[in-house]
Design an enzyme around this catalytic site. Sequence first.
Site, PDB file in Angstrom:
ATOM      1  N   LYS A 115       0.744  -1.099   0.115  1.00  0.00           N
ATOM      2  CA  LYS A 115       0.040   0.014  -0.161  1.00  0.00           C
ATOM      3  C   LYS A 115       0.863   1.040  -0.085  1.00  0.00           C
ATOM      4  CE  LYS A 115      -4.650  -1.743   1.383  1.00  0.00           C
ATOM      5  NZ  LYS A 115      -5.552  -1.224   2.538  1.00  0.00           N
ATOM      6  N   LYS A 197      -3.142 -11.011  -6.662  1.00  0.00           N
ATOM      7  CA  LYS A 197      -4.395 -11.418  -6.148  1.00  0.00           C
ATOM      8  C   LYS A 197      -5.617 -10.848  -6.805  1.00  0.00           C
ATOM      9  CE  LYS A 197      -4.614  -8.484  -2.007  1.00  0.00           C
ATOM     10  NZ  LYS A 197      -4.508  -8.413  -0.768  1.00  0.00           N
ATOM     11  N   LYS A 200      -9.802  -5.249  -5.787  1.00  0.00           N
ATOM     12  CA  LYS A 200     -10.841  -4.144  -6.528  1.00  0.00           C
ATOM     13  C   LYS A 200     -10.121  -3.205  -7.365  1.00  0.00           C
ATOM     14  CE  LYS A 200     -10.654  -1.313  -2.613  1.00  0.00           C
ATOM     15  NZ  LYS A 200      -9.733  -2.149  -1.813  1.00  0.00           N
TER      16      LYS A 200
HETATM   17  P1  TYM Z   1      -9.564  -7.061   3.504  1.00  0.00           P
HETATM   18  O1  TYM Z   1     -10.604  -6.337   3.513  1.00  0.00           O
HETATM   19  O2  TYM Z   1      -8.452  -6.807   2.302  1.00  0.00           O
HETATM   20  O3  TYM Z   1     -10.081  -8.420   2.902  1.00  0.00           O
HETATM   21  C1  TYM Z   1     -11.109  -9.102   3.456  1.00  0.00           C
HETATM   22  C2  TYM Z   1     -10.970 -10.492   3.619  1.00  0.00           C
HETATM   23  O4  TYM Z   1     -10.892 -10.992   2.237  1.00  0.00           O
HETATM   24  C3  TYM Z   1      -9.506 -11.948   2.045  1.00  0.00           C
HETATM   25  N1  TYM Z   1      -9.372 -11.629   0.682  1.00  0.00           N
HETATM   26  C4  TYM Z   1      -9.103 -12.789  -0.064  1.00  0.00           C
HETATM   27  N2  TYM Z   1      -9.299 -14.122  -0.104  1.00  0.00           N
HETATM   28  C5  TYM Z   1      -8.759 -14.775  -1.244  1.00  0.00           C
HETATM   29  N3  TYM Z   1      -8.414 -14.101  -2.287  1.00  0.00           N
HETATM   30  C6  TYM Z   1      -8.431 -12.970  -2.407  1.00  0.00           C
HETATM   31  N4  TYM Z   1      -7.989 -12.326  -3.510  1.00  0.00           N
HETATM   32  C7  TYM Z   1      -8.655 -12.102  -1.296  1.00  0.00           C
HETATM   33  N5  TYM Z   1      -8.832 -10.709  -1.281  1.00  0.00           N
HETATM   34  C8  TYM Z   1      -8.988 -10.305  -0.055  1.00  0.00           C
HETATM   35  C9  TYM Z   1      -8.911 -11.443   3.012  1.00  0.00           C
HETATM   36  O5  TYM Z   1      -7.698 -12.414   3.302  1.00  0.00           O
HETATM   37  C10 TYM Z   1      -9.634 -10.885   4.291  1.00  0.00           C
HETATM   38  O6  TYM Z   1      -9.941 -12.333   4.920  1.00  0.00           O
HETATM   39  N6  TYM Z   1      -6.910  -6.279   7.653  1.00  0.00           N
HETATM   40  C11 TYM Z   1      -8.213  -6.858   7.090  1.00  0.00           C
HETATM   41  C12 TYM Z   1      -9.428  -6.573   7.693  1.00  0.00           C
HETATM   42  C13 TYM Z   1      -9.680  -6.665   8.976  1.00  0.00           C
HETATM   43  C14 TYM Z   1      -9.677  -7.889   9.524  1.00  0.00           C
HETATM   44  C15 TYM Z   1      -9.643  -7.454  11.160  1.00  0.00           C
HETATM   45  C16 TYM Z   1      -9.639  -9.187   9.308  1.00  0.00           C
HETATM   46  C17 TYM Z   1      -9.350  -5.590  10.147  1.00  0.00           C
HETATM   47  N7  TYM Z   1      -9.464  -6.155  11.078  1.00  0.00           N
HETATM   48  C18 TYM Z   1      -9.658  -8.667  12.102  1.00  0.00           C
HETATM   49  C19 TYM Z   1      -9.745 -10.337  10.343  1.00  0.00           C
HETATM   50  C20 TYM Z   1      -9.803  -9.793  11.813  1.00  0.00           C
HETATM   51  C21 TYM Z   1      -7.964  -6.429   5.606  1.00  0.00           C
HETATM   52  O7  TYM Z   1      -7.436  -5.735   4.895  1.00  0.00           O
HETATM   53  O8  TYM Z   1      -9.043  -7.615   4.739  1.00  0.00           O
END
Ligand code: TYM
Length: 333
Positions: A115, A197, A200
Site C-alpha cells: 500500500k 491476487k 478491486k
Molecule cells: P481485506 O478487507 O483486504 O479482505 C477481507 C478478507 O478477504 C480476504 N481476501 C481474499 N481471499 C482470497 N483471495 C483474494 N484475492 C482475497 N482478497 C481478500 C482477506 O484475506 C480477508 O480475509 N486487515 C483486513 C481486515 C481486518 C480484519 C480484522 C480481518 C481488519 N481487522 C480483524 C480479520 C480480523 C483486510 O484488510 O482484509
Amino acid sequence: MENEKKVMLSGIQPSGDLHLGNYLGAIRNWGARAEEFDCYYFMADMHTITVRQNPADLRRRTLEQLAQYIACGLDPEKNTLFIQSHVHQHAELGWVLNCYTMFGELSRMTQFKDKSAKHKDNINGGLFTYPALMAADILLYQPDYVPVGEDQKQHVELTRNIVQRFNGIYGDVFKMPEPYIPKAGARVMGLSDPTGKMSKSAPEGCVFLMEKPEDIMRKFKRAVTDCDTEHCVRYDRENKPGVANLMQIYSAVTGKSYEEIEQEFDGKGYGVFKPAVGEAVVETLRPIREEAQRILADKAYLESVYRAGAEKASYVANKTLRKVYKKVGFVAR
Ligand code: TYM
C-alpha cells in the site's frame, strides 16, 4: 463458564465493493458456523481511512457490506454483526497494542509495503500501525479462530506475537487466536492477471458480488489462461497459473476436486472450461445478489442490526479492555 462456545471473528474493509476473493477467501467460511461458534463479524471502516476515502461512498459501502454479509448467510440473530467505529474499544485497545508492537515487525508487513508503494503521497502513520489496530479488533473478543484469506495470515501471526509478548509480561490476558484459512479459495487471483491476487484495484480481473451475470460471464470468457496449444485443463500452479486459478474457483464453488475437474473437461479445451466456471460463479452469486438488494432497501432493518450488534460487541469488548487497562496500570474510572 459464561461462554462455553468457541469464538470466531473476522472483518472486511468497506473500501470497495465485495468481490469473489473476499467471498471465497473469507465470508463463505463464516456462515454455517453460528451453531458451533460465538461469531463476530464487522465492517472494518476505521481501517479504510488509512487510504483516502470519499465519505459518502464509505458510508454507502459500509451499509451495502452489511446487507451482503446477511445475504451471504450471516443471520444477525445468530452472529454479532457490527460496524467497527461504533465500538470505541477498538481504537482504545489499538493504542495500547501499538505500544507492544515493534517498529521492525510493522516494517515487515507485506500489506504496508504494497500500500505504501501504491499511495506514495500518503504514507501515513495509520497505514504503518494498522496491524496493531487489527490485533485489537481480534483480541477484544478473545477468539479461537480468525477466518481470513491467505494474504491476512501475516497480520494474524503478528497478533499472535503481540499476545505472546503481552501475556509474557502480564499473565494470561489474551487467548491465542489461530488463523483459519480455507483449502480452496484462500488466494483467488485476478482474472486478467493470474500472478496478482484478485482485488478491486484491477476491476477487469475482479468479479464483484453484486455484478450482473452478463458482466461476470464476460470477465470469465476473457480470463487470461496460458498459451500452450493443447488448451488442456490441468492443475499446474507454476506453469499454468490462469488455469489453476480458474480450477481453484470452480472447485470452491462446486466442491469438486482438481482430479474431478480435469476429468470433466478432458479434451474439451478452454473455450468450454472458461464459460463453465463463469456459469458456476453466476449461479452461486445470483441468490446473494438478489437477497442483498432486498435487504439494502430496508434501511430501518439494517440500522436495527448494526445497533444491536454494536451493543453486544461493546459489552464483550469492554470486559477485555477493562482487564487490559488494569494490567498496564491505569487507574479505574
Ligand atoms: P481485506 O478487507 O483486504 O479482505 C477481507 C478478507 O478477504 C480476504 N481476501 C481474499 N481471499 C482470497 N483471495 C483474494 N484475492 C482475497 N482478497 C481478500 C482477506 O484475506 C480477508 O480475509 N486487515 C483486513 C481486515 C481486518 C480484519 C480484522 C480481518 C481488519 N481487522 C480483524 C480479520 C480480523 C483486510 O484488510 O482484509
